[in-house]
Design an enzyme around this catalytic site. Structure first.
Site, PDB file in Angstrom:
ATOM      1  N   LEU A  44     -14.937 -35.638  15.780  1.00  0.00           N
ATOM      2  CA  LEU A  44     -16.026 -34.804  16.272  1.00  0.00           C
ATOM      3  C   LEU A  44     -17.278 -35.644  16.086  1.00  0.00           C
ATOM      4  CD1 LEU A  44     -16.463 -31.967  17.427  1.00  0.00           C
ATOM      5  CD2 LEU A  44     -16.783 -31.137  15.106  1.00  0.00           C
ATOM      6  N   ASP A  45     -18.038 -35.821  17.157  1.00  0.00           N
ATOM      7  CA  ASP A  45     -19.211 -36.679  17.096  1.00  0.00           C
ATOM      8  C   ASP A  45     -20.171 -36.256  15.999  1.00  0.00           C
ATOM      9  OD1 ASP A  45     -18.404 -38.221  19.298  1.00  0.00           O
ATOM     10  OD2 ASP A  45     -19.298 -36.779  20.689  1.00  0.00           O
ATOM     11  N   ARG A  46     -20.930 -37.198  15.512  1.00  0.00           N
ATOM     12  CA  ARG A  46     -21.900 -36.953  14.442  1.00  0.00           C
ATOM     13  C   ARG A  46     -22.895 -35.861  14.832  1.00  0.00           C
ATOM     14  NH1 ARG A  46     -25.918 -41.698  12.526  1.00  0.00           N
ATOM     15  NH2 ARG A  46     -27.309 -40.409  11.299  1.00  0.00           N
ATOM     16  N   SER A  48     -22.307 -33.357  16.783  1.00  0.00           N
ATOM     17  CA  SER A  48     -21.608 -32.112  17.093  1.00  0.00           C
ATOM     18  C   SER A  48     -21.229 -31.425  15.790  1.00  0.00           C
ATOM     19  CB  SER A  48     -20.349 -32.397  17.914  1.00  0.00           C
ATOM     20  OG  SER A  48     -20.681 -32.995  19.143  1.00  0.00           O
TER      21      SER A  48
END
Length: 182
Positions: A44-46, A48
Site C-alpha cells: 500500500l503506497d506511503r 495511501s
C-alpha cells in the site's frame, strides 16, 4: 499460522525497515506491529491508508498478493470533482492506462464515509468540489486506483483501502491491528 489485519496510517511505509539511507526517519510497519516472522501480503503506497494483511504463511501471502487469484480489493476514494455517472461507467468498463487496459471495476458514488482525520489533512480547494467513490478492483498494478481515477478526470485526494477479499478495516483505528483466523 498468523494473519494480522492492520490499518496502515498515511505516511507509513508498507515494509518493516526503511531503506531510505542515512538520516531517513520514515515510519514503517515495525513502528506499529511487533510480531516476529510476519510479512506484508501486498503493498500500500506511503500516501495511501487502510487495510494491509500481514502473515507468516508464504502460500497465503502469495494467494493474497498475486493478481492471478483476482482477490477483490475495495477502496474508499475521495476525488477532486463530482463523480458523474459517465466517469463511473468508464471505471466499470475498464480504463486505458499506459500499461494497458484495466480489468472492469465495481464503481459507485457514495456519501462521505466520514473517515478518521488524516494528518496532514488533504488539500481542499474552495472552488473545486470533491466527492467519494467506492472502487473494487481485482488486479494490483502500481498506483492503479490513482491512475484510474485520474484517467476519468477525477484526481484522487485521499485513498483508503477498506477491504481485501472478506477481510475489512471494521473496528480498526489507524495504527491498530488484530490477529484473525485465516
Amino acid at each position: 499460522m498468523a494473519l494480522i489485519l492492520f490499518n496502515k496510517p498515511y505516511d507509513v511505509l508498507s515494509q518493516f525497515t526503511d531503506r531510505g539511507g542515512a538520516g531517513s526517519a520514515r515510519r514503517t510497519l515495525s513502528d506499529f506491529v511487533a510480531v516476529p516472522g510476519v510479512y506484508p501480503a501486498g503493498r500500500l503506497d506511503r500516501d495511501s491508508e487502510g487495510l494491509m494483511l500481514l502473515t507468516d504463511d508464504g502460500r497465503l501471502q502469495a494467494r493474497i498478493a498475486d493478481p492471478r487469484y483476482k482477490m477483490p480489493k475495495t477502496y474508499l476514494v475521495q476525488v477532486e470533482g463530482e463523480a458523474a455517472e459517465e466517469a463511473l461507467a468508464a471505471l466499470r468498463r475498464g480504463v486505458r492506462l499506459k500499461d494497458g487496459l484495466t480489468r472492469p471495476a465495481a464503481a459507485e458514488r457514495i456519501a462521505d464515509p466520514e473517515p478518521w482525520p488524516r494528518d496532514p489533512p488533504i488539500r481542499v480547494r474552495k472552488s473545486v468540489p470533491d466527492s467519494w467513490i467506492r472502487l473494487t478492483i481485482s488486479e494490483g498494478r502500481n498506483r492503479q486506483v490513482r491512475r484510474m481515477t485520474a484517467a476519468v478526470g477525477l484526481p484522487t485526494l485521499r485513498l483508503i483501502r477498506w477491504s481485501i477479499g472478506d477481510w475489512t478495516l471494521e473496528g480498526l483505528a489507524p495504527g491498530e491491528w488484530r490477529a484473525v483466523r485465516p
